[in-house]
Design a protein around this motif. Structure first.
Motif, mmCIF file in Angstrom:
data_model
loop_
_atom_site.group_PDB
_atom_site.id
_atom_site.type_symbol
_atom_site.label_atom_id
_atom_site.label_comp_id
_atom_site.label_asym_id
_atom_site.label_seq_id
_atom_site.Cartn_x
_atom_site.Cartn_y
_atom_site.Cartn_z
ATOM 1 N N LEU A 126 5.186 4.201 0.433
ATOM 2 C CA LEU A 126 3.859 3.579 0.065
ATOM 3 C C LEU A 126 4.175 1.951 0.517
ATOM 4 O O LEU A 126 2.955 1.320 1.050
ATOM 5 C CB LEU A 126 3.359 3.745 -1.222
ATOM 6 C CG LEU A 126 2.287 2.914 -1.828
ATOM 7 C CD1 LEU A 126 0.870 3.301 -0.982
ATOM 8 C CD2 LEU A 126 2.053 3.324 -3.556
ATOM 9 N N ALA A 127 5.052 1.382 0.028
ATOM 10 C CA ALA A 127 5.314 -0.127 -0.014
ATOM 11 C C ALA A 127 5.043 -0.320 1.328
ATOM 12 O O ALA A 127 4.738 -1.473 2.112
ATOM 13 C CB ALA A 127 6.618 -0.627 -0.537
ATOM 14 N N ALA A 128 5.941 0.360 2.426
ATOM 15 C CA ALA A 128 6.066 0.250 3.975
ATOM 16 C C ALA A 128 4.444 0.407 4.680
ATOM 17 O O ALA A 128 4.135 -0.384 5.483
ATOM 18 C CB ALA A 128 6.858 1.283 4.568
ATOM 19 N N HIS A 129 3.743 1.163 3.941
ATOM 20 C CA HIS A 129 2.331 1.358 4.333
ATOM 21 C C HIS A 129 1.464 0.181 4.027
ATOM 22 O O HIS A 129 0.694 -0.357 4.915
ATOM 23 C CB HIS A 129 1.684 2.595 3.891
ATOM 24 C CG HIS A 129 0.171 2.627 4.062
ATOM 25 N ND1 HIS A 129 -0.304 3.155 5.313
ATOM 26 C CD2 HIS A 129 -1.069 2.430 3.275
ATOM 27 C CE1 HIS A 129 -1.401 3.296 5.141
ATOM 28 N NE2 HIS A 129 -1.843 2.853 3.958
ATOM 29 N N LEU A 130 1.648 -0.626 3.177
ATOM 30 C CA LEU A 130 0.974 -1.759 2.670
ATOM 31 C C LEU A 130 1.298 -3.026 3.312
ATOM 32 O O LEU A 130 0.443 -3.875 3.609
ATOM 33 C CB LEU A 130 1.100 -1.916 1.175
ATOM 34 C CG LEU A 130 0.882 -0.767 0.149
ATOM 35 C CD1 LEU A 130 1.215 -1.465 -1.190
ATOM 36 C CD2 LEU A 130 -0.587 -0.693 0.229
ATOM 37 N N THR A 131 2.713 -3.039 3.693
ATOM 38 C CA THR A 131 2.894 -4.539 4.400
ATOM 39 C C THR A 131 4.406 -4.072 5.047
ATOM 40 O O THR A 131 5.005 -3.192 5.098
ATOM 41 C CB THR A 131 3.109 -5.588 3.533
ATOM 42 O OG1 THR A 131 3.340 -6.973 3.960
ATOM 43 C CG2 THR A 131 4.223 -5.152 2.381
ATOM 44 N N ASP A 132 4.897 -5.279 5.832
ATOM 45 C CA ASP A 132 5.987 -5.082 6.536
ATOM 46 C C ASP A 132 7.300 -5.334 5.831
ATOM 47 O O ASP A 132 7.074 -5.902 4.296
ATOM 48 C CB ASP A 132 6.062 -6.244 7.727
ATOM 49 C CG ASP A 132 6.089 -7.708 7.425
ATOM 50 O OD1 ASP A 132 7.150 -7.964 6.546
ATOM 51 O OD2 ASP A 132 5.020 -8.179 7.649
ATOM 52 N N SER A 133 8.346 -5.051 6.140
ATOM 53 C CA SER A 133 9.485 -5.186 5.100
ATOM 54 C C SER A 133 9.940 -6.434 4.618
ATOM 55 O O SER A 133 10.616 -6.576 3.597
ATOM 56 C CB SER A 133 10.780 -4.264 5.885
ATOM 57 O OG SER A 133 11.086 -5.014 6.959
ATOM 58 N N ASN A 134 9.615 -7.495 5.327
ATOM 59 C CA ASN A 134 9.629 -8.697 5.043
ATOM 60 C C ASN A 134 9.041 -9.159 3.675
ATOM 61 O O ASN A 134 9.434 -10.377 3.220
ATOM 62 C CB ASN A 134 9.478 -9.752 5.973
ATOM 63 C CG ASN A 134 10.466 -9.426 7.322
ATOM 64 O OD1 ASN A 134 11.648 -9.419 7.072
ATOM 65 N ND2 ASN A 134 10.041 -9.906 8.355
ATOM 66 N N ASN A 135 7.881 -8.753 3.613
ATOM 67 C CA ASN A 135 7.221 -9.075 2.311
ATOM 68 C C ASN A 135 7.363 -8.194 1.072
ATOM 69 O O ASN A 135 6.867 -8.339 0.129
ATOM 70 C CB ASN A 135 5.733 -8.799 2.548
ATOM 71 C CG ASN A 135 5.081 -9.831 3.454
ATOM 72 O OD1 ASN A 135 5.620 -11.076 3.595
ATOM 73 N ND2 ASN A 135 4.321 -9.431 4.378
#
Length: 883
Positions: free
Chosen positions: A295-304
């Motif tokens: 879900l986190a990856a769906h929201l933004t890129d890994s750097n954020n």
């Protein structure tokens, strides 16, 4: 544990019968003596019993046997009560039949006694575990009070660096709207970190709007939008669900906002809500806490991403030390074993604070700490990977027996929901599993048990009231999972879910969650013959009831249709204790209500006023009677001297209309603590309906709405009981306030005053010394002709915490002396004139000059469109909402 709760509940029934002035049945003295002896023995056994099934998926057969025997005993007694009352009411059988029934009852109860005695003899041979002596027992300390800054520091242990990184991301110069996921396993501290940023002064200064929404696994988009919009605007949102998203988008447009979306499990939630958060390149931020990496990856890129790891050894030890001993030094002889205990928690904050809470409430001995460390070693070294839940389970296993049912009960409520403290206290009392202690009231016992659960970090306080009482509690997801799993294992309650198997339901407590379909409930209702508690939370689709003659408690939040209401008349349930019902059809309270010999709580939500029968004055056990949206007319009590029932248990009576508080009423309700009365229409000429109000010597909370012209002439001479702590008055617009405020100000224990209406004849309120000495919260609304408020010094309100001024359009300013009150933390203004708002701003600025970053005062003003220029003055402690 469920078995202990069942024993206490059974003894409650016996005690209710033995102490009732007109019990529906009588019990044989020898049987009562035998039952009391056996049950007391079994209670004491369970208080020190160490079950070999603690870490087994199966319930302990011995505990189940004790519980079943207790429930059978309840069935025997309550069945006989039902039959006896129905027989007496119908008068269709003769005395011989009743005698036969009595003989059968005696024999049935004797069979139960023999079964319980057999269990007693068996457990007498089981060696007892050493009883753990818990320090800081529930009545050694003062009551639960709002936590100070020390506790907040503990909660942020180990988060300093990551909090600074998060604050930097929130307040940097990047103007694009950013979504910042905080990712980590349950109990790792995601919500703690987000809350630390949300409450930080930098965020309050940076963002125009800060709102918090909890999502959970079973989410409701409409309710989430409503909650966000209500926080953003500062007042409740009544718009339809279809309009909420559009209104929210429009309201946030142009604003720099911070939105926290806590505990998100499903990417569909974000996909449905993201369109309602506008992008204006002004630096808005959205934080999402989640356990789901995908879900986190769906929201933004890994750097954020903000990934939270486990605490290191130093932070773990600091958190544990502060949890167990606060600011006191850690005993030297326990340091070595203490560090071994912390090591077993593997750096998970939730495990550390829960185990720490256990140690904080137990004897400070090396022997006991070594016992805990040994248990933790077996948990961590086991093959079960779910070590966190097992650590939490160990803390549950070491709870005193009297606290275990209270903790299990918390699993009934929806995930992440706010749990209303007053409702749970009422339910605990009616359930009957609170063991009486000396001369303390059951309400006091319930509140102290809550305190113990908070002290042990098994639940948390979500919201404090202004007077220091708790409004809402919350329970962490993992602890709720533990509570639900353990409760269902022990058959403490049954949760009806769409995937639940069909068949007979033997549990006594039935829970209907929000997600359960109406069809599933209808299918299961016919299999609930032994249900004694039926609790429907946030499921407006369900209004049906189980077919159980034993039903004692019903808490139904959904509207009952006429057909559903007719299917079950709660006034035919002879062993009723608690009913909270919501119906939009006409509701009738029958004259047979007094047959409910043990009813203690009746809460009704319906659109029309109700008329109670005279028989309601015969209800000795009634403790809480309330209408939530309409009003109740109570007739005058019967005057015959031989018909008087002292309703000495009645403590709460709310939303009654035209009650004549004369001698006949006062002598029947000597222990009333909360009273809410309204007066409308034509009253009896020459009768002072408030003549004996001052005789209610235990009254603590009074709400009075005297809208009848026939009562107005008595208000100036009203005498309030000196015991009052909370007073809410909605007065006629022409009533002069000067004299009545002198009377109110002299009440020695008054902590909260809410005053609507009235007028100041001299256009000035000059407060006097030695008045309002205990007042913590003052609200004045629509008080006419008030132009000037004069205070000689701040000692006039020495303990004031909150000041609310609404619709005082002629009042020019707040006295500057208000700002000198050291306890003042909140000023709320609504629809007052511009000069008043500016005077509040001046008070705030003077405090900022004195205390700088240590200032606690918050000012919030709701103003009209014409005063929107005041928004330019906003700071972290001064907020303006335009409507």
């Amino acid at each position: 544990m469920a078995a202990y709760a069942a024993l206490v509940s059974f003894m409650r029934i016996i005690d209710d019968i033995e102490t009732h002035p007109s019990p529906p049945i009588s019990l044989d003295n020898q049987q009562v003596k035998s039952l009391t002896e056996i049950v007391t023995f079994l209670q004491e056994f369970l208080e020190s019993y160490k079950s070999p099934y603690d870490y087994n998926d199966e319930a302990d057969p011995l505990e189940i046997r004790i519980m079943d025997a207790s429930h059978t005993a309840e069935d025997v007694i309550e069945s006989y009560i039902i039959d006896t009352i129905q027989l007496s009411a119908s008068a269709t059988n003769d005395g011989a039949d009743e005698q036969i029934s009595c003989i059968h009852f005696y024999q049935d109860l004797q069979n139960v006694i023999e079964e319980l005695d057999l269990i007693k003899k068996e457990v007498a041979g089981i060696p007892k575990e050493k009883v753990v002596h818990h320090r800081n027992s529930c009545f050694d300390d003062a009551g639960l009070r709002p936590s100070g800054s020390t506790e907040k520091k503990h909660l942020m242990v180990g988060f300093d660096d990551v909090l600074l990184q998060l604050l930097d991301r929130l307040t940097d110069g990047n103007t694009s709207r950013q979504i910042i996921p905080i990712v980590g396993m349950g109990g790792i501290g995601k919500t703690t970190l987000a809350k630390g940023a949300f409450e930080h002064k930098l965020c309050k200064e940076r963002f125009h709007i800060c709102v918090w929404a909890t999502i959970s696994q079973e989410y409701n988009i409409g309710e989430t939008l409503r909650h966000v919009l209500s926080q953003a605007r500062g007042y409740l949102s009544n718009e339809s669900e279809n309009d909420l998203g559009k209104i929210l988008y429009k309201y946030l447009s142009g604003m720099r906002y911070l939105v926290i979306m806590d505990d998100m499990w499903n990417k569909e939630v974000w996909d449905k809500m993201k369109f309602f958060f506008p992008e204006y390149n002004n630096g808005s931020r959205i934080i999402v806490t989640t356990r789901m990496s995908n879900l986190a990856a769906h929201l933004t890129d890994s750097n954020n991403l903000f990934k939270i790891g486990f605490l290191d050894e130093v932070s773990s030890w600091t958190l544990f030390s502060k949890t167990v001993f606060g600011e006191q030094s850690f005993p030297t002889h326990l340091e070595s074993i203490g560090k071994k205990i912390v090591e077993k928690c593997n750096g998970l904050p939730l495990s550390i604070v829960v185990v720490g809470g256990l140690m904080a409430k137990s004897e400070v001995t090396l022997e006991y700490w070594e016992h805990i460390e040994k248990n933790l070693s077996s948990i961590v070294n086991s093959e079960n990977d779910d070590y966190c839940l097992r650590i939490l389970k160990m803390s549950y296993d070491h709870l005193p027996a009297y606290l275990k049912p209270c903790f299990l009960y918390m699993g009934m409520f929806e995930e992440d929901c706010k749990i209303l403290a007053s409702t749970v206290v009422q339910l605990w009392i009616s359930e009957g599993f609170l063991k009486p202690i000396d001369n303390k009231s059951l309400k006091t016992i319930a509140e102290q048990y809550f305190k113990e659960l908070v002290d042990r970090n098994l639940i948390s306080v979500h919201k404090w009231g202004i007077l220091g009482s708790v409004i809402y509690y919350k329970i962490h997801d993992l602890l709720r999972d533990l509570s639900t799993k353990e409760a269902e294992k022990q058959r403490f309650f049954y949760v009806s879910r769409d995937q639940s198997p069909r068949g007979l339901i033997t549990q006594q407590r039935i829970i209907i969650p929000r997600s359960t379909s109406k069809e599933k409930v209808q299918d299961a209702l016919g299999n609930m013959a032994h249900a004694r508690s039926y609790l429907v939370f946030n499921n407006n689709k369900v209004g049906q009831f189980p077919n159980s003659r034993y039903l004692r408690i019903s808490h139904v939040c959904g509207w009952l249709t006429k057909e559903e209401y007719s299917q079950l008349n709660v006034f035919e349930l002879m062993n009723s204790r608690y009913h909270c019902l919501d119906t939009y059809k006409k509701f009738v309270i029958p004259s047979s209500i007094n047959l409910l010999w043990n009813l203690d709580t009746l809460i009704i939500i319906c659109p029309e006023n109700l008329i109670a029968p005279a028989e309601i004055w015969k209800m000795y056990k009634l403790r809480h009677l309330e209408l939530l949206t309409s009003r109740l007319h109570l007739p005058d009590p019967p005057r015959a001297d031989d018909d008087i029932v002292m309703m000495e248990n009645l403590e709460v009576l709310k939303r009654v209309i035209n009650l004549n508080v004369g001698e006949d009423v006062v002598k029947r309700i000597p222990n009333i603590k909360e009273l809410d009365m309204r007066y409308n229409g034509k009253l009896i000429d020459g009768v002072n309906y408030l003549s004996c109000l001052h005789c209610l010597s235990k009254l603590e909370s009074l709400g009075l709405w005297p809208h009848s012209p026939d009562i107005g002439k008595y208000l100036q001479k009203i005498n309030f009981p000196p015991s009052i702590k909370e007073l809410i008055l909605d007065l006629p617009s022409d009533l002069e306030l000067e004299d009545i405020l002198q009377t109110i100000g002299s009440l020695p224990f008054l902590e909260r005053l809410v005053l609507y209406g009235g007028r100041f004849r001299r256009r000035e309120w000059e407060t006097m010394e030695d008045r309002f000495q205990s007042l913590r919260s003052l609200t004045l609304s629509e008080c006419g002709d008030l132009e000037k408020w004069t205070m000689a010094e701040s000692s006039h309100f020495p303990l004031l915490i909150r000041l609310c001024l609404y619709y005082l359009k002629e009042l020019k300013e707040i006295p500057s002396e208000i700002g000198e009150i050291p306890t003042l933390s909140s000023i709320a203004l609504e629809m007052c004139n511009e000069s008043m708002v500016l005077s509040a701003k001046k008070i705030l600025e003077e405090q900022e000059d004195l205390y700088e970053d240590q200032i606690d005062l918050l000012v919030h003003a709701i103003v009209q469109k014409k005063d929107e220029a005041l928004q330019k003055l906003e700071t972290s402690n001064f907020k303006v909402t335009v409507v």
